[in-house]
Design an enzyme around this catalytic site. Structure first.
Site, PDB file in Angstrom:
ATOM      1  N   GLY A   1      30.586  16.764 -12.590  1.00 34.16           N
ATOM      2  CA  GLY A   1      29.311  17.343 -11.846  1.00 34.16           C
ATOM      3  C   GLY A   1      28.512  17.702 -12.092  1.00 34.16           C
ATOM      4  O   GLY A   1      28.785  19.177 -12.237  1.00 34.16           O
TER       5      GLY A   1
ATOM      6  N   GLY B   1      25.554  18.294 -10.460  1.00 44.03           N
ATOM      7  CA  GLY B   1      24.614  18.808  -9.217  1.00 44.03           C
ATOM      8  C   GLY B   1      23.761  20.954  -9.529  1.00 44.03           C
ATOM      9  O   GLY B   1      23.724  20.318 -10.841  1.00 44.03           O
ATOM     10  N   ALA B   2      23.168  21.097  -8.601  1.00 43.12           N
ATOM     11  CA  ALA B   2      22.621  22.708  -9.157  1.00 43.12           C
ATOM     12  C   ALA B   2      23.872  23.174  -9.957  1.00 43.12           C
ATOM     13  O   ALA B   2      23.341  24.062 -10.347  1.00 43.12           O
ATOM     14  CB  ALA B   2      22.179  23.035  -7.643  1.00 43.12           C
TER      15      ALA B   2
ATOM     16  N   LYS C   1      32.535  35.480  -0.021  1.00 41.35           N
ATOM     17  CA  LYS C   1      31.777  34.376  -0.170  1.00 41.35           C
ATOM     18  C   LYS C   1      32.191  33.707   0.581  1.00 41.35           C
ATOM     19  O   LYS C   1      31.185  32.804   0.543  1.00 41.35           O
ATOM     20  CB  LYS C   1      32.511  33.948  -2.226  1.00 41.35           C
TER      21      LYS C   1
ATOM     22  N   ASN D   1      28.893  31.593   3.009  1.00 42.65           N
ATOM     23  CA  ASN D   1      29.082  30.400   3.528  1.00 42.65           C
ATOM     24  C   ASN D   1      29.114  29.858   4.790  1.00 42.65           C
ATOM     25  O   ASN D   1      28.619  28.915   5.055  1.00 42.65           O
ATOM     26  CB  ASN D   1      30.298  29.872   2.141  1.00 42.65           C
TER      27      ASN D   1
END
Length: 300
Positions: free
Chosen positions: A13, A15-16, A182, A186
Site C-alpha cells: 500500500g 499511499g500517503a 486515535k 479519526n
C-alpha cells in the site's frame, strides 16, 4: 539472532502512509525495501519537514513475484485488506512480523485470515501524509509521536526497525487506550472533512467544535466499556489535539471523497457503532454520520 543479510521489508500500500515510511526506511540504506504497488515506479520522493528523500526503490506489481520477508508493513486502508490477501499470503512466513499501519481497532483479528503463522504488530499512526503523485509523498508531523506500539518484544522490534528515521515511536503498556484515542480523533477528523469537503481549517468553526465534542462524548462511553482508560474530559482533550494540526492538512477520507473512492467508514465510525451495539450503548450521532458516509461511499 543477527541477520547475515539486510533485513527485508515489504510495504503493501503505497499511499500517503506507506509512501512516507517506505521512503524513510529506504533512505537509511541498511534495509532491503520493496514496495508492492499497482503503478510501477523506480524512485520514491518524500518531502519531509527538514529535508527531501529522493531514492531508487524496488517495486513489485504482481503478487506472484513476492517472497517471504522479515517485515511486512501493511499500509492499505483497513477495508482494503481483503484486496491484498494474495500479497500477504506470499510475503508472510513463520518468522514474518506484520506491522499493521491502519486505522481502527482489532488489527490482529482483521489480519488473522490472511497471514498464516506470521506475527501481527498492531501499530498506531499519528503522522499526516499526503500523496502528491504515485511516486511522491509529503510528510508532516501531527503530535509528539509518529507511531505507537505495544511495549512488548514485537513492539520493541518495530521501534528498533524505525530507529534512525524521523519517525518517533511511543511504546505503551496500555495499547487499548491509545488505540481508542486515535480512533476518537479519526471519527471526527475524517467524517467532518469528508462531509464538508474542507480541510482541517473547518474545525476552527464554533458549530463544528460543538458537534465534534458531542460525537466524541458519545464515543468515549463506548471506549470505556471496551476497556480504554479515557478521562472525564477526553472529548475536549481530543478536540484540542485536533486543533493543533495544520489548518491546510487533509484527511484520508477527505482525499478519498475528492477522488471518488469508497470511504474507510466501517473501520472508523462503524467500529464505534458496532462496539456500542455489543455493549448496549446507544450512539445516535455516530450512527447518523455512519449512514451519511455509507451513502457517499456506496455512490463512489
Amino acid at each position: 539472532m543477527k541477520h547475515q543479510n539486510p533485513v527485508t521489508i515489504a510495504v503493501v500500500g503505497l499511499g500517503a502512509i506507506g509512501g512516507v515510511i517506505a521512503g524513510s526506511l529506504a533512505a537509511l540504506g541498511r534495509y532491503d525495501v520493496t514496495v508492492c504497488v499497482r503503478t510501477p515506479i523506480d524512485r520514491l520522493v518524500v518531502e519531509r519537514p527538514d529535508d527531501t528523500v529522493d531514492i531508487s526503490i524496488r517495486a513489485l506489481t504482481d503478487a506472484a513475484d513476492a517472497e517471504p520477508v522479515d517485515w511486512v508493513l501493511l499500509c492499505t486502508k483497513a477495508h482494503q485488506t481483503p484486496m491484498v490477501a494474495e500479497w500477504l499470503t506470499r510475503l508472510c512466513g513463520p518468522r514474518t512480523r506484520v506491522a499493521v499501519l491502519q486505522n481502527g481497532i482489532g488489527h490482529a483479528e482483521r489480519l488473522a485470515p490472511f497471514i498464516g503463522t506470521a506475527t501481527v504488530v498492531p501499530t498506531i499512526v499519528y503522522y499526516n501524509g499526503e500523496r502528491l503523485a504515485p511516486d511522491r509523498m509529503r510528510f508532516r508531523r501531527a503530535g509528539q509521536y509518529e507511531l505507537a506500539v505495544r511495549d512488548d518484544v514485537n513492539g520493541q522490534a518495530f521501534a528498533s526497525l524505525i530507529e534512525g528515521t524521523p519517525m518517533r515511536v511511543l511504546r505503551s503498556a496500555d495499547f487499548v487506550t491509545l488505540a481508542w484515542r486515535k480512533l476518537l480523533i479519526n471519527i471526527v477528523a475524517n467524517p467532518i472533512t469528508a462531509l464538508t469537503l474542507q480541510r482541517q481549517a473547518v474545525f476552527r468553526r464554533e458549530g463544528i467544535k460543538a458537534l465534534c465534542v458531542a460525537v466524541l462524548e458519545e464515543a468515549t462511553v463506548v471506549g470505556r466499556a471496551d476497556g480504554a482508560q479515557l478521562a472525564d474530559d477526553e472529548a475536549t482533550q481530543i478536540l484540542a489535539t485536533l486543533l493543533t494540526y495544520p489548518a491546510d492538512a487533509g484527511t484520508s477520507m477527505y482525499f478519498d471523497r475528492l477522488a471518488g473512492r469508497p470511504l474507510e467508514v466501517e473501520t472508523l465510525t462503524g467500529a464505534v457503532v458496532a462496539c456500542g451495539e455489543r455493549f448496549g450503548i446507544p450512539t445516535p450521532l455516530n450512527r447518523m454520520l455512519l449512514v451519511l458516509l455509507q451513502a457517499i461511499s456506496d455512490a463512489a
